[in-house]
Motif scaffolding. Structure first.
Motif, mmCIF file in Angstrom:
data_model
loop_
_atom_site.group_PDB
_atom_site.id
_atom_site.type_symbol
_atom_site.label_atom_id
_atom_site.label_comp_id
_atom_site.label_asym_id
_atom_site.label_seq_id
_atom_site.Cartn_x
_atom_site.Cartn_y
_atom_site.Cartn_z
ATOM 1 N N ALA A 61 0.865 -1.184 0.000
ATOM 2 C CA ALA A 61 0.000 0.000 0.000
ATOM 3 C C ALA A 61 0.898 1.229 0.000
ATOM 4 O O ALA A 61 1.934 1.254 0.670
ATOM 5 C CB ALA A 61 -0.916 0.008 1.221
ATOM 6 N N HIS A 62 0.500 2.251 -0.755
ATOM 7 C CA HIS A 62 1.341 3.427 -0.931
ATOM 8 C C HIS A 62 1.015 4.543 0.057
ATOM 9 O O HIS A 62 -0.046 4.545 0.690
ATOM 10 C CB HIS A 62 1.202 3.961 -2.361
ATOM 11 N N ALA A 63 1.926 5.492 0.165
ATOM 12 C CA ALA A 63 1.676 6.706 0.936
ATOM 13 C C ALA A 63 0.536 7.487 0.287
ATOM 14 O O ALA A 63 0.184 7.255 -0.877
ATOM 15 C CB ALA A 63 2.935 7.563 0.997
ATOM 16 N N ARG A 64 -0.036 8.414 1.055
ATOM 17 C CA ARG A 64 -1.166 9.212 0.586
ATOM 18 C C ARG A 64 -0.932 10.695 0.846
ATOM 19 O O ARG A 64 -0.375 11.072 1.858
ATOM 20 C CB ARG A 64 -2.431 8.758 1.322
ATOM 21 N N ALA A 65 -1.364 11.524 -0.083
ATOM 22 C CA ALA A 65 -1.362 12.971 0.130
ATOM 23 C C ALA A 65 -2.746 13.511 -0.155
ATOM 24 O O ALA A 65 -3.282 13.331 -1.253
ATOM 25 C CB ALA A 65 -0.344 13.666 -0.777
#
Length: 311
Positions: free
Chosen positions: A8-12
């Motif tokens: 799962a990736h980072a979020r902005a």
């Protein structure tokens, strides 16, 4: 032994945050530069990392599976996790770990978790199992793994605990930068606990701000679809300005916003604090952003938001 790997990736957050926990709407994207990874495999006995978040995720998954008629999820499992997401700066590192572990467990035990339900299940790990204040935004972006407009307005015909989620093409976005201050981390629950208490008390200023933020997120979607990138940038700035009117922001966090705007860029918080995101117009402005923010102790990247080309 069977083994399943998940990411799962980072979020902005871009526009509308932090209204996701307050019947608002937000526009957020994943950042493919950073990720959490989890591996689940069969084992002679449970072998979990000494991380409360992972233990709570396994516990919640097993409960979810039993309620849906899967009876073999009590068999032993070994979990390993790793993450490259900068910690406690508002890039959704904890929720990325939860989502990655849930995906790995889902694959190992062959227990499908519908995409629409996975964000709520991930949120329940932190809110209900660990008592951490949070909203759905991070998990929605990470589950859909792209740019997403999410609307949590009351009165809509949808299951309790879910929003209306609309994935969008991240290629619609203008050039972005992300910056964070490693020495000024702040746990997200510090921000959310106070805001939640004020919202629940019916503080008018907070309720007005959350309603305004929802409208900004919906307007941001329209601006992107219409190709009006100047208007989109203004909505990013407006989100941060509304935030500053209802939250007691750390000066060192707000300084990042001011430095970026001083270079002509737009700027908003990516999440609870410690990192910002915004738009820029090209290499010359990006160089100025790097100089200003790195000179003030921050780290700066031009994030990757589109998936790699297939083939």
């Amino acid at each position: 032994m069977a083994e399943v790997h998940a990411t799962a990736h980072a979020r902005a957050a871009l526009v509308g945050n932090p209204s996701d926990g307050y019947h608002g709407a937000t526009l957020a994207t994943v950042l493919r530069d950073f990720s959490a990874e989890a591996t689940a495999r069969d084992a002679p006995k449970d072998d979990l990392p000494d991380i409360e978040l992972v233990e709570a995720t396994v516990r919640r998954f097993r409960r979810f599976a039993i309620l849906r008629g899967h009876t073999d999820t009590d068999r032993p499992v070994a979990i390993t996790v790793s993450s490259t997401i900068p910690e406690r700066v508002g890039l959704a590192g904890s929720s990325a770990i939860v989502v990655a572990v849930l995906r790995a467990l889902s694959g190992l035990f062959e227990v499908p978790i519908p995409r629409q339900e996975l964000p709520s299940l991930a949120l329940a790990v932190e809110v209900e199992e660990l008592g951490i204040m949070a909203g759905l935004q991070d998990r929605v972006a990470q589950v859909y793994d792209t740019l997403v407009l999410m609307d949590f307005a009351r009165g809509e015909q949808r299951p309790v605990g879910q929003g209306a989620y609309e994935p969008l093409d991240p290629a619609l976005l203008p050039p972005l930068y992300v910056a964070w201050r490693p020495d000024a981390a702040e746990p997200s629950q510090i921000v959310h606990q106070d805001l939640r208490a004020r919202f629940d008390r019916g503080e008018l200023r907070v309720h007005i701000a959350m309603a305004e933020l929802r409208e900004l997120a919906l307007a941001a979607r329209a601006a992107l679809l219409e190709g009006d990138l100047e208007r989109f940038g203004g909505l990013i700035d407006r989100t941060a300005n509304i935030r500053s009117g209802v939250l007691d922001l750390k000066p060192e966090h707000w300084r990042m916003v001011e430095l970026a705007r001083g270079c002509g860029a737009t700027a908003n918080y990516t999440g609870s604090g410690g990192a910002i995101v915004g738009t820029h117009t090209g290499p010359e402005m990006m160089a100025a952003i790097r100089s200003a923010l790195e000179g003030d102790g921050c780290r700066v990247i031009e994030p990757v938001v589109t998936p790699p080309a297939s083939g």
